[in-house]
Design an enzyme around this catalytic site. Structure first.
Site, PDB file in Angstrom:
ATOM      1  N   ASP A  73       1.571  -3.733  -9.277  1.00 49.35           N
ATOM      2  CA  ASP A  73       1.360  -5.011  -9.960  1.00 49.35           C
ATOM      3  C   ASP A  73       1.834  -4.948 -11.412  1.00 49.35           C
ATOM      4  O   ASP A  73       2.475  -5.872 -11.918  1.00 49.35           O
ATOM      5  CB  ASP A  73      -0.128  -5.389  -9.925  1.00 49.35           C
ATOM      6  N   SER A 107      -1.973 -10.927  -8.610  1.00 47.38           N
ATOM      7  CA  SER A 107      -1.995 -10.043  -9.785  1.00 47.38           C
ATOM      8  C   SER A 107      -2.283 -10.750 -11.096  1.00 47.38           C
ATOM      9  O   SER A 107      -1.620 -10.496 -12.111  1.00 47.38           O
ATOM     10  CB  SER A 107      -0.686  -9.248  -9.894  1.00 47.38           C
ATOM     11  N   SER A 108      -3.284 -11.595 -11.089  1.00 47.54           N
ATOM     12  CA  SER A 108      -3.678 -12.223 -12.355  1.00 47.54           C
ATOM     13  C   SER A 108      -4.202 -11.165 -13.330  1.00 47.54           C
ATOM     14  O   SER A 108      -4.025 -11.299 -14.543  1.00 47.54           O
ATOM     15  CB  SER A 108      -4.725 -13.311 -12.118  1.00 47.54           C
ATOM     16  N   GLY A 162      -7.803 -14.326  -7.891  1.00 50.38           N
ATOM     17  CA  GLY A 162      -8.373 -13.965  -6.585  1.00 50.38           C
ATOM     18  C   GLY A 162      -7.455 -14.300  -5.422  1.00 50.38           C
ATOM     19  O   GLY A 162      -7.880 -14.320  -4.282  1.00 50.38           O
ATOM     20  N   ALA A 163      -6.180 -14.551  -5.711  1.00 45.72           N
ATOM     21  CA  ALA A 163      -5.231 -14.965  -4.671  1.00 45.72           C
ATOM     22  C   ALA A 163      -4.281 -13.847  -4.280  1.00 45.72           C
ATOM     23  O   ALA A 163      -3.319 -14.061  -3.556  1.00 45.72           O
ATOM     24  CB  ALA A 163      -4.436 -16.180  -5.156  1.00 45.72           C
ATOM     25  N   GLY A 164      -4.526 -12.640  -4.793  1.00 47.82           N
ATOM     26  CA  GLY A 164      -3.632 -11.525  -4.495  1.00 47.82           C
ATOM     27  C   GLY A 164      -2.303 -11.639  -5.219  1.00 47.82           C
ATOM     28  O   GLY A 164      -1.290 -11.096  -4.775  1.00 47.82           O
ATOM     29  N   ASP A 184       2.484   2.104  -2.755  1.00 50.67           N
ATOM     30  CA  ASP A 184       2.593   2.611  -4.138  1.00 50.67           C
ATOM     31  C   ASP A 184       1.765   3.875  -4.362  1.00 50.67           C
ATOM     32  O   ASP A 184       2.244   4.838  -4.951  1.00 50.67           O
ATOM     33  CB  ASP A 184       2.331   1.524  -5.197  1.00 50.67           C
ATOM     34  N   HIS A 192       0.826  -1.219   0.000  1.00 47.92           N
ATOM     35  CA  HIS A 192       0.000   0.000   0.000  1.00 47.92           C
ATOM     36  C   HIS A 192       0.858   1.267   0.000  1.00 47.92           C
ATOM     37  O   HIS A 192       0.360   2.360   0.232  1.00 47.92           O
ATOM     38  CB  HIS A 192      -0.998   0.008   1.167  1.00 47.92           C
TER      39      HIS A 192
HETATM   40  C1  GLA Z   1      -3.041  -4.216  -4.901  1.00 46.09           C
HETATM   41  C2  GLA Z   1      -2.922  -3.009  -5.826  1.00 46.09           C
HETATM   42  C3  GLA Z   1      -1.495  -2.466  -5.811  1.00 46.09           C
HETATM   43  C4  GLA Z   1      -0.993  -2.226  -4.397  1.00 46.09           C
HETATM   44  C5  GLA Z   1      -1.252  -3.449  -3.523  1.00 46.09           C
HETATM   45  C6  GLA Z   1      -0.914  -3.211  -2.088  1.00 46.09           C
HETATM   46  O1  GLA Z   1      -2.276  -5.269  -5.395  1.00 46.09           O
HETATM   47  O2  GLA Z   1      -3.283  -3.362  -7.135  1.00 46.09           O
HETATM   48  O3  GLA Z   1      -1.429  -1.278  -6.577  1.00 46.09           O
HETATM   49  O4  GLA Z   1      -1.574  -1.075  -3.839  1.00 46.09           O
HETATM   50  O5  GLA Z   1      -2.604  -3.871  -3.597  1.00 46.09           O
HETATM   51  O6  GLA Z   1       0.446  -3.029  -1.926  1.00 46.09           O
END
Ligand code: GLA
Length: 392
Positions: free
Chosen positions: A175, A129-130, A125-127, A37, A35
């Site tokens: 991402d 960045s698909s 959906g796993a965080g 970025d 968070h």
């Molecule tokens: C998501 C957002 C990113 C970043 C992260 C947290 O992945 O897409 O831009 O803010 O959360 O670090």
């Protein structure tokens, strides 16, 4: 894992001709810097071996057709007219690639339509960045086929713009930069104020896990809490409000040494906690990067765990599942562990000695079973390459 020839074959079976190129763009995990970025701060992601592969052939009739090998209906082709693309007009996964084509045209590139065939092994959906992988694959393939001459950094910015404006997700640049710009064997230190690598701030940092006898374990809790999107936007607004109250362009501009005096000037406990996370997190990214530069890989472990506590207690984006996974991993011998990505579920990463990886993963599975929760999915990852062409 599907190889490029299988992807080309898949394209042929859907569209009846051969593709012109096959590209791939990876998912990511963020080693540290969450968070930060959208606060103009620092991050340290790696690209995953898991990627979206994309076969493409351009079309001359202004039509964009999209097919995903992962579509639940198996054979569906989404057909869109370029001239009709407007923000919010394409629901579901197709909005990400369509958004990139829209963004290219918005930016003044008169790009044509195309047939697109996607095959991805980035968990959804796993965080991980698909969606950025989808976007960055399309951006890179169009850049290549249309000779646009854009750099990986520019392609990342364009992909973020597509997600912000076309899909309507207020994400930062983490991402897309990871998916476009990471390199094999490297973590990417990012300074959001200075993302052009020519400036020398944003740079590749060697991360030879195997050489150090270490493993980075990803544990996907398979949980995604429903309020995640609203909570993300709320955190972002809170940070902007705190920066404004402190008279700063962004929280990145608050030096660590001034944190305590700045906190005294903020009226709400909630805002103080947000600021504390961002400022200490930026400091952790710098410390982790310095340790990697010095080849002291094991020493980053406690900073990862500290980062998790900051997300849990101050930024409040953790949840019972990610907390249990992190606590269990550390108790089972991980050198450090933290949730990675936006929060409210998704995946954790754990840095472990090679010989401890199986034991740590098993301990987390057992802890989840004891709660009656679904068995998490775990796998080890190595720092992998950003977007690249596979064919021809
Ligand atoms: C998501 C957002 C990113 C970043 C992260 C947290 O992945 O897409 O831009 O803010 O959360 O670090």
């Amino acid at each position: 894992m599907t190889d490029q020839h299988a992807v080309a074959k898949g394209f042929e079976s859907v569209y009846g001709t051969a593709p012109q190129v096959v590209w791939q763009a990876p998912g990511r995990v963020n080693v540290i810097g969450e968070h930060t970025d959208y606060n103009d701060g620092f991050m340290l992601p790696i690209a995953l071996p898991h990627a979206t592969r994309l076969a493409v052939a351009l079309r001359e009739d202004g039509v964009l057709r999209l097919h995903s090998a992962q579509s639940p209906d198996g054979s569906g082709v989404t057909e869109l007219v370029l001239a009709e693309l407007v923000p919010g007009s394409v629901p579901g996964w197709a909005g990400y690639p369509a958004g990139v084509v829209w963004a290219l045209r918005e930016a003044g590139h008169d790009v044509p339509g195309a047939d697109l065939y996607f095959d991805s092994d980035v968990p959804v959906g796993a965080g991980l960045s698909s969606s950025a992988a989808l976007e960055c694959a399309v951006a890179a393939a169009y850049n290549d086929l249309c000779g646009l001459g854009m750099t990986p950094t520019q392609l990342a910015l364009l992909s973020q713009h597509a997600e912000n404006e076309f899909v309507g997700v207020p994400c930062g640049i983490l991402d897309q930069l990871a998916s476009s710009c990471c390199a094999e064997g490297m973590a990417l230190f990012v300074d959001v104020r200075s993302i052009d690598p020519a400036e020398g701030r944003t740079r590749q940092v060697p991360l030879d896990l195997a050489g150090a006898g270490l493993v980075l374990l990803v544990i996907d809790t398979l949980v995604k809490h429903a309020h995640a999107d609203g909570a993300y936007a709320e955190r972002r607004r809170g940070c902007e409000k705190a920066a404004a109250l402190l008279g700063l362009p962004a929280l990145r501009d608050l030096p660590y040494a001034d944190l305590d005096t700045a906190l005294e000037r903020l009226p709400e406990a909630g805002l103080r906690a947000l600021v504390r996370h961002i400022v200490t997190e930026d400091a952790r990214v710098e410390r982790v990067t310095a340790l990697l530069d010095a080849g002291e890989l094991r020493a980053i472990g406690p900073l990862l765990t500290e980062g998790h506590a900051s997300m849990r207690d101050d930024y409040r984006i953790s949840c019972a599942e990610t907390d249990l996974a992190v606590d269990t991993a550390v108790a089972a011998g991980a050198l450090g562990a933290r949730m990675t990505g936006g929060g409210f579920g998704g995946s954790i990463i754990a840095l472990v000695e090679k010989d401890d990886a199986d034991g740590v993963a098993a301990a987390v599975r057992e802890a989840f079973a004891a709660q009656g929760w679904a068995e998490p999915r775990d796998f080890t990852v190595v720092p992998s390459a950003g977007a690249r062409r596979l064919l021809p």
